[in-house]
Design a protein around this motif. Structure first.
Motif, PDB file in Angstrom:
ATOM      1  N   VAL A   7      50.151   6.774  47.321  1.00 57.38           N
ATOM      2  CA  VAL A   7      49.452   5.691  48.253  1.00 57.38           C
ATOM      3  C   VAL A   7      50.119   6.088  49.618  1.00 57.38           C
ATOM      4  O   VAL A   7      51.381   6.086  49.698  1.00 57.38           O
ATOM      5  N   VAL A  56      47.372   1.216  52.156  1.00 55.70           N
ATOM      6  CA  VAL A  56      47.896   0.104  52.267  1.00 55.70           C
ATOM      7  C   VAL A  56      47.301  -0.800  53.382  1.00 55.70           C
ATOM      8  O   VAL A  56      47.018  -1.990  53.292  1.00 55.70           O
ATOM      9  N   LEU A 101      44.049  -2.257  51.896  1.00 57.41           N
ATOM     10  CA  LEU A 101      44.367  -3.403  51.029  1.00 57.41           C
ATOM     11  C   LEU A 101      44.558  -4.692  51.709  1.00 57.41           C
ATOM     12  O   LEU A 101      44.112  -5.722  51.279  1.00 57.41           O
ATOM     13  N   THR A 160      41.821 -13.861  44.260  1.00 59.24           N
ATOM     14  CA  THR A 160      43.084 -13.196  44.164  1.00 59.24           C
ATOM     15  C   THR A 160      42.745 -11.824  44.184  1.00 59.24           C
ATOM     16  O   THR A 160      42.032 -11.310  43.402  1.00 59.24           O
ATOM     17  N   THR A 161      43.514 -10.764  44.739  1.00 57.75           N
ATOM     18  CA  THR A 161      43.295  -9.482  44.846  1.00 57.75           C
ATOM     19  C   THR A 161      44.333  -8.980  43.945  1.00 57.75           C
ATOM     20  O   THR A 161      45.659  -9.425  44.026  1.00 57.75           O
ATOM     21  N   VAL A 162      44.082  -7.837  43.164  1.00 69.62           N
ATOM     22  CA  VAL A 162      45.079  -7.492  42.393  1.00 69.62           C
ATOM     23  C   VAL A 162      45.075  -5.994  42.853  1.00 69.62           C
ATOM     24  O   VAL A 162      43.747  -5.516  42.383  1.00 69.62           O
ATOM     25  N   TYR A 163      46.004  -5.095  42.595  1.00 71.74           N
ATOM     26  CA  TYR A 163      45.906  -3.843  42.823  1.00 71.74           C
ATOM     27  C   TYR A 163      46.459  -2.846  41.850  1.00 71.74           C
ATOM     28  O   TYR A 163      47.431  -3.265  41.155  1.00 71.74           O
ATOM     29  N   GLN A 164      45.757  -2.072  41.439  1.00 71.07           N
ATOM     30  CA  GLN A 164      46.140  -0.980  40.337  1.00 71.07           C
ATOM     31  C   GLN A 164      45.680   0.329  40.540  1.00 71.07           C
ATOM     32  O   GLN A 164      44.575   0.644  41.340  1.00 71.07           O
ATOM     33  N   ASP A 195      44.736   5.441  36.875  1.00 68.85           N
ATOM     34  CA  ASP A 195      45.302   5.874  35.787  1.00 68.85           C
ATOM     35  C   ASP A 195      44.395   6.414  34.629  1.00 68.85           C
ATOM     36  O   ASP A 195      44.388   6.253  33.475  1.00 68.85           O
ATOM     37  N   LEU A 252      39.254  -6.414  31.830  1.00 70.35           N
ATOM     38  CA  LEU A 252      39.587  -7.238  32.940  1.00 70.35           C
ATOM     39  C   LEU A 252      38.951  -8.333  33.533  1.00 70.35           C
ATOM     40  O   LEU A 252      39.451  -9.317  34.159  1.00 70.35           O
TER      41      LEU A 252
END
Lengths: 329, 329
Positions: free
Chosen positions: A77, A82, A85, A98-102, A105, A116
């Motif tokens: 990253v 960043v 995001l 809500t933001t969620v970062y993954q 993988d 999810l």
DNA sequence: CTGAAAGCGCTTACAG
DNA sequence: CTGAAAGCGCTTACAG
């Protein structure tokens, strides 16, 4: 002492109303007529008990969460990610998402969606256009950035334009023999291919020879060898487009060791406009990509899909880039 | 065409077994005796239907998710945070935990726990020790980094040590009059206070005057004015501890404008060891903080709490730092 | 204006 | 060895 969870039932009991009323009040469900008095009692009870709804129960009931899932490719990253995001989060948060970062993988996009149940997915170069198309069948909007400049996603970062802008600038400065300082980071492959294409294009258009492409590790001595290869020839290179500011700095360092100076001997232009680009000497000419705006545009795309009633106008689908001219050119 | 969700019921029907059997097989529930034949039928049916369990239903049933929630403070995310995140994810992922990353956004830790029911929380400088203590009452482990060097969390990044290391090095180089080049980033406040404390300490221990603290914006001309203030005095400053490498570079740029050179006139030492530190000229002496290892240690702390049977040894609770000496000192 | 009831999709005692 | 049933905590038609 892990006291049992406080549920909406507890709140209802305490406020002397039913569970439905609690739900209506706390969610401001429209079309319900509930006395201000009751509303107050419910809110008070919730506060006193420290009630927080279960995200899991809500998600199960609704069939999806209120989460915008940001999936990034399995690469290191960087600042660009960043920034994207941040812009995205800032844009959708005020509307209750809500933001969620993954990281990806290695997962399948469809599996991610099913497991999810996010309300939307922002794909930061993680999935192939095919996967995205397949997933779009579900009614979960997938917005994305095609870092490689290929279409099929929503936002496009025009890698070829970046390369072209670098080359055109050097050519405008009178440089006739250009080179491309490539990164040795294997993961940058596709991204870099687009940029080199742009450089090649510009050279061709001006009737110049194709750019020499040399790998430039981020160490001064290795960079010096790269510089030597560019200069020890019948037609020495006089302008270098670097993959990014790090590589540009490596070229500068290599030139210094070789006793060359920019822009007198060789002009150098980077990409990223790192905060340090203006602090080093000679200060770096570079292409600034407005990554934060890319994030904002992604967020707006999400909102357009999820909340048409907001009337969010269609964002530009291409990232803005511009050249910052400093001392190395 | 958004076909209805495939549930474990569908899989059961297809495989000709009950829902429980599906659950037992797919989760490898121990203590069940199920024929290999049945197992195979169930797995095949799941694959054919493209079954993915609902994370929401699972979470609701279990009372918690399989998510390690990483919460970062509401400050700009930097390389350090990214490195910590990477180390953490890499460590817990192989054991079946998903890491999810969010900014604090002013939320209460208890509210976060209640709403998202993560299996563990990694607090990257986001919550106060009080909040963490309050939340620890629940049985959700909260591991964390205290970026400010205050205890109460699990990992400590010793900001004072960082400052001390910078100062001791300059003093060992014979510099008797030191200054601290501060950032103008208001959000760095606490972090910086610890570092300055360390510098002050070292000075005092060696019987030197306390360091001059000057704010150093990331622009060459502003940095030049800061440098001027350090030099235009009876006892000119000969050594500068910079808040980080960016600031150190600004100091270098300011010195250049002022006609000074490092280390001849003033020695400069940064913090972070950015990839560029070795590429600039003069190459930057800096303190390297092993952030990635901090993330790994956090992950190990999580595993120790969640999976005692793994026998993960107790990680060091302080981040490793070391000095990288280059040309500016 | 308010409440009883169903059901989202899973897992896990419990009964056969 | 396998199945029927309960229940996690919500929201939302529906009935009063």
């Amino acid at each position: 002492m892990s006291s049992a969870r406080v549920t909406s039932r507890d709140v209802a009991r305490r406020a002397g109303v039913s569970q439905s009323t609690v739900s209506y009040v706390l969610n401001d469900t429209p079309g319900q007529t509930i006395s201000p008095d009751t509303r107050a009692r419910v809110r008070d009870a919730a506060t006193e008990l420290g009630y927080t709804p279960s995200a899991a129960a809500r998600a199960l009931r609704a069939g999806r969460t209120d989460t915008v899932l940001v999936v990034v490719a399995d690469v290191p990253v960087g600042d660009a990610t960043v920034a994207i995001l941040g812009g995205l989060a800032r844009t959708v948060q005020p509307h209750g998402y809500t933001t969620v970062y993954q990281r990806r993988d290695g997962r399948d996009l469809r599996a991610v969606l099913r497991s999810l149940t996010p309300v939307a997915v922002a794909d930061i170069g993680a999935f192939s256009p095919d996967e995205v198309a397949a997933a779009a069948e579900r009614d979960v909007p997938v917005v994305g950035v095609s870092l490689d400049g290929i279409d099929g996603h929503v936002m496009r970062i025009p890698q070829d334009e970046i390369g072209r802008m670098q080359a055109e600038h050097l050519i405008a400065r009178g440089r006739r023999r250009l080179a491309y300082a490539a990164t040795d980071d294997a993961l940058a492959g596709q991204l870099m291919a687009g940029r080199i294409e742009g450089v090649r294009d510009a050279c061709a258009r001006h009737g110049l020879p194709a750019p020499l492409v040399v790998e430039t590790p981020l160490y001064a001595d290795a960079a010096r060898r790269a510089v030597d290869r560019l200069r020890d020839r019948a037609d020495p290179v006089t302008g270098v487009c670097a993959f990014n500011d790090h590589v540009a700095l490596a070229v500068s360092a290599g030139m210094r060791l070789a006793g060359l100076s920019a822009p007198a001997d060789v002009a150098v232009v980077g990409v990223d406009d790192l905060p340090l680009a203006r602090l080093v000497s000679p200060a770096l000419t570079t292409v600034h990509v407005h990554n934060d705006d890319v994030g904002v545009a992604l967020g707006r795309h999400v909102l357009r899909r999820l909340r048409p009633e907001l009337g969010v106008p269609e964002p530009d689908d291409e990232a803005t880039i511009h050249l910052v001219v400093r001392e190395t050119t």
